[in-house]
Enzyme design. Structure first.
Site, PDB file in Angstrom:
ATOM      1  N   HIS A   1       0.737  -1.192  -0.038  1.00  0.00           N
ATOM      2  CA  HIS A   1       0.090   0.120   0.021  1.00  0.00           C
ATOM      3  C   HIS A   1       0.861   1.187   0.045  1.00  0.00           C
ATOM      4  O   HIS A   1       0.445   2.369   0.012  1.00  0.00           O
ATOM      5  CB  HIS A   1      -1.118  -0.020   0.939  1.00  0.00           C
TER       6      HIS A   1
ATOM      7  N   SER B   1       4.230   2.474   8.048  1.00  0.00           N
ATOM      8  CA  SER B   1       4.035   1.354   7.076  1.00  0.00           C
ATOM      9  C   SER B   1       5.264   1.365   6.246  1.00  0.00           C
ATOM     10  O   SER B   1       6.039   2.120   5.886  1.00  0.00           O
ATOM     11  CB  SER B   1       2.964   2.269   6.201  1.00  0.00           C
TER      12      SER B   1
ATOM     13  N   ASP C   1       0.078  -7.556   1.633  1.00  0.00           N
ATOM     14  CA  ASP C   1       0.512  -6.143   1.495  1.00  0.00           C
ATOM     15  C   ASP C   1       1.770  -6.046   1.679  1.00  0.00           C
ATOM     16  O   ASP C   1       2.446  -5.638   2.517  1.00  0.00           O
ATOM     17  CB  ASP C   1      -0.162  -5.407   2.705  1.00  0.00           C
TER      18      ASP C   1
END
Ligand SMILES: *[C@@H]1O[C@H](CO)[C@@H](O)[C@H](O)[C@H]1NC(C)=O
Ligand SMILES: *[C@@H]1O[C@H](CO)[C@@H](O)[C@H](O)[C@H]1NC(C)=O
Ligand SMILES: *[C@@H]1O[C@H](CO)[C@@H](O)[C@H](O)[C@H]1NC(C)=O
Ligand SMILES: *[C@@H]1O[C@H](CO)[C@@H](O)[C@H](O)[C@H]1NC(C)=O
Ligand SMILES: *[C@@H]1O[C@H](CO)[C@@H](O)[C@H](O)[C@H]1NC(C)=O
Length: 269
Positions: free
Chosen positions: A71, A218, A118
Site C-alpha cells: 500500500h 507503514s 500487503d
C-alpha cells in the site's frame, strides 16, 4: 471508537483507508507509539520513502532491492533515503530516485485495501553502496537478512520507524520499540472478530498498552534478533486508530510467508 487503518501517511490510492466510522482496521501511515530514539546506525537497513515528505518506510534486503508494504507503492515519483537518522539532516545519506511505477512490484494478490498480500519490492538499478563509510567511520547503509525459515513467529522483536509518535506528529529522529511478536493464531484471538487478518500476517502486542506502529510506519521493519543475527520478520501493514489509545495488536505482513515470492522476484530462484 477504534478504526483500523493502514499506516502510510499518504493514502490517496488506498481503498479502505481512513475509515472513520465504527471499529475498522487501517493502514499505519504515521508513528511508533511509546517508542524511544534509536541509536544512530542501529538499523542501517531502514529507508525513508519520501515524496513531498516522509510517507512510508522500507528495508534494504539487497543492494538493488527494497522491501516495503504494497500500500506504500502508488506514486510514480519518489525518493528512497538510506542511511538516514534525523529526517532534517541528509548529510550522510544515499538517495535513489524512483521515476516510474515500472520500478516496483506490488504483490499480485494485494487488492489495495486493508488485508493480506500487503507487500512490494522496489528495484534500485544503481544500487546502494553497502560498504560506504560515514564520516564517523560507521557503515551507514546496510542490508537485513530475510527469515532463515527456523523462526516460529513468536518472541521478542524490535520495530523501527519515523511514524507518528504519542504527540501525533512525525518525530525527527528514528524511533524504536521493543515488542512481543505473536503469531496469526494468537493475534486473531486478540483482535475484534471481524478483523481482516489472515495467516500471512503476524502481530506485535504488548498487552495492556498502546505500544505499536502508527501512521507513517507503514512498510517499515519488524526485526527479530536470534543466534544467527537479525532477521526481517515483519513489514508494518495496518492497525487500529487512534494509535495512542487502541490496545489492539499492530498487524504486519509476515516476511517468512512471502519468502518464495520475494526470491522469485529478485531472481534468487
Ligand atoms: C548531520 O549529520 C552529520 C553526520 O551524520 C553530522 O556530522 C552533523 O553534525 C549533523 N548535523 C546536525 C546539524 O546535526
Ligand atoms: C532525484 O530527485 C531529486 C528531487 O526530485 C532531484 O533533486 C535529484 O536531482 C534527483 N537525482 C537524480 C540522480 O536524478
Ligand atoms: C562505496 O564506498 C566505498 C567506501 O567509501 C568506496 O571505496 C567505493 O568506491 C564505493 N563504491 C561505489 C560503487 O561507489
Ligand atoms: C519458538 O522458538 C523459540 C526459540 O527457538 C522457543 O523458545 C519457543 O518455545 C518457540 N515457540 C513455539 C510456540 O513453538
Ligand atoms: C502460536 O503461538 C502459540 C503461543 O506461543 C502456540 O501455542 C501455537 O502453537 C502457535 N501456533 C502456530 C500455528 O505456530
Amino acid at each position: 471508537m477504534n478504526i483500523f487503518i493502514a499506516f502510510a501517511l499518504a493514502t490517496a490510492s488506498v481503498k479502505g483507508a481512513s475509515l472513520d466510522i465504527g471499529s475498522h482496521p487501517a493502514f499505519l501511515t504515521g508513528r511508533i507509539i511509546n517508542g524511544i530514539e534509536a541509536s544512530k546506525g542501529e538499523a542501517p537497513y531502514i529507508v525513508s520513502l519520501k515524496s513531498f515528505s516522509h510517507f512510508c518506510a522500507g528495508s534494504i534486503i539487497d543492494e538493488n532491492w527494497v522491501l516495503t508494504a504494497g500500500h506504500c507503492l502508488f506514486y510514480s515519483n519518489f525518493q528512497i533515503i538510506a542511511g538516514l537518522h534525523s529526517r532534517n539532516n541528509e548529510s550522510d545519506v544515499q538517495i535513489r530516485n524512483v521515476t516510474s511505477k515500472s520500478q516496483y512490484i506490488v504483490h499480485e494478490g494485494f487488492d489495495g485495501g486493508v488485508g493480506p498480500n500487503d507487500i512490494g519490492l522496489i528495484h534500485i538499478p544503481n544500487g546502494f553502496n553497502l560498504t560506504a563509510l560515514t564520516r564517523d567511520a560507521v557503515a551507514a547503509v546496510g542490508k537485513v537478512s530475510l527469515p532463515s525459515g527456523k523462526y516460529n513467529n513468536t518472541g521478542k522483536g524490535r520495530l523501527y520507524g519515523w511514524g507518528r509518535d504519542n504527540s501525533g506528529t512525525l518525530p525527527n529522529e528514528l524511533q524504536t520499540l521493543d515488542v512481543n511478536i505473536i503469531n496469526y493464531t494468537e493475534c486473531k484471538a486478540a483482535l475484534p472478530f471481524s478483523a481482516p487478518i489472515e495467516n500471512v500476517n503476524i502481530c506485535s502486542y504488548n498487552a495492556g498498552t498502546a505500544d505499536g506502529a502508527c501512521n507513517g510506519d507503514s512498510g517499515g521493519p519488524l526485526v527479530h534478533y536470534n543466534k544467527e543475527g537479525i532477521e526481517l520478520v515483519g513489514i508494518v501493514s495496518w492497525g487500529y486508530t487512534p494509535c495512542t489509545t487502541s490496545q489492539y495488536p499492530s498487524v504486519y505482513t509476515s516476511v517468512g510467508a512471502y519468502y518464495k515470492w520475494i526470491a522469485e522476484k529478485i531472481g534468487l530462484m
